[in-house]
Design a protein around this motif. Structure first.
Motif, PDB file in Angstrom:
ATOM      1  N   GLN A   1       3.611   1.442  -5.127  1.00 35.82           N
ATOM      2  CA  GLN A   1       2.747   1.202  -6.281  1.00 35.82           C
ATOM      3  C   GLN A   1       1.539   0.342  -5.909  1.00 35.82           C
ATOM      4  O   GLN A   1       0.420   0.609  -6.343  1.00 35.82           O
ATOM      5  N   LYS A   2       1.751  -0.689  -5.111  1.00 33.10           N
ATOM      6  CA  LYS A   2       0.672  -1.594  -4.730  1.00 33.10           C
ATOM      7  C   LYS A   2      -0.079  -1.111  -3.489  1.00 33.10           C
ATOM      8  O   LYS A   2      -1.004  -1.780  -3.026  1.00 33.10           O
ATOM      9  N   GLU A   3       0.368   0.027  -2.933  1.00 31.08           N
ATOM     10  CA  GLU A   3      -0.267   0.631  -1.762  1.00 31.08           C
ATOM     11  C   GLU A   3      -0.378  -0.361  -0.606  1.00 31.08           C
ATOM     12  O   GLU A   3      -1.435  -0.550  -0.002  1.00 31.08           O
ATOM     13  N   ILE A   4       0.729  -1.004  -0.315  1.00 34.74           N
ATOM     14  CA  ILE A   4       0.785  -1.952   0.804  1.00 34.74           C
ATOM     15  C   ILE A   4       0.736  -1.150   2.106  1.00 34.74           C
ATOM     16  O   ILE A   4       1.460  -0.170   2.254  1.00 34.74           O
ATOM     17  N   PRO A   5      -0.117  -1.540   3.051  1.00 32.47           N
ATOM     18  CA  PRO A   5      -0.234  -0.787   4.313  1.00 32.47           C
ATOM     19  C   PRO A   5       1.092  -0.739   5.073  1.00 32.47           C
ATOM     20  O   PRO A   5       1.932  -1.639   4.971  1.00 32.47           O
ATOM     21  N   ASP A   6       1.266   0.329   5.851  1.00 33.65           N
ATOM     22  CA  ASP A   6       2.513   0.538   6.593  1.00 33.65           C
ATOM     23  C   ASP A   6       2.807  -0.577   7.584  1.00 33.65           C
ATOM     24  O   ASP A   6       3.972  -0.883   7.845  1.00 33.65           O
TER      25      ASP A   6
ATOM     26  N   PHE B   1      10.711  -0.734  -2.107  1.00 35.13           N
ATOM     27  CA  PHE B   1      10.035   0.501  -1.712  1.00 35.13           C
ATOM     28  C   PHE B   1       9.070   0.952  -2.801  1.00 35.13           C
ATOM     29  O   PHE B   1       7.921   1.308  -2.526  1.00 35.13           O
ATOM     30  N   ARG B   2       9.527   0.909  -4.050  1.00 34.29           N
ATOM     31  CA  ARG B   2       8.653   1.291  -5.163  1.00 34.29           C
ATOM     32  C   ARG B   2       7.452   0.355  -5.294  1.00 34.29           C
ATOM     33  O   ARG B   2       6.339   0.793  -5.598  1.00 34.29           O
ATOM     34  N   LEU B   3       7.691  -0.932  -5.063  1.00 33.01           N
ATOM     35  CA  LEU B   3       6.597  -1.905  -5.102  1.00 33.01           C
ATOM     36  C   LEU B   3       5.558  -1.596  -4.029  1.00 33.01           C
ATOM     37  O   LEU B   3       4.357  -1.620  -4.300  1.00 33.01           O
ATOM     38  N   CYS B   4       6.028  -1.303  -2.819  1.00 38.11           N
ATOM     39  CA  CYS B   4       5.106  -0.999  -1.721  1.00 38.11           C
ATOM     40  C   CYS B   4       4.300   0.258  -2.018  1.00 38.11           C
ATOM     41  O   CYS B   4       3.115   0.338  -1.686  1.00 38.11           O
TER      42      CYS B   4
END
Length: 59
Positions: free
Chosen positions: A26-31, A21-24
């Motif tokens: 931080q890297k602003e991975i799309p939903d 979750f933190r990685l998503c």
């Protein structure tokens, strides 16, 4: 042995999901891509946990 390993595995999966979750974030991975990331990481960690259990069981 399995009595101790199942809670350990659940804790590991929970903690890995928190880090994912933190990685998503931080890297602003799309939903729309996040479920694929979670699924991939969870499958790989589950394989790792099962293989380590089998190794400990037969050693």
């Amino acid at each position: 042995m399995i009595i101790f390993y199942i809670p350990f595995a659940a804790f590991i999966l929970f903690y890995i999901n928190q880090m994912t979750f933190r990685l998503c974030e931080q890297k602003e991975i799309p939903d729309d891509r996040q479920p694929k990331v979670y699924r991939t990481i969870n499958i790989l960690i589950t394989i790792l946990l099962i293989s380590s259990y089998v190794e400990v069981l037969f050693t």
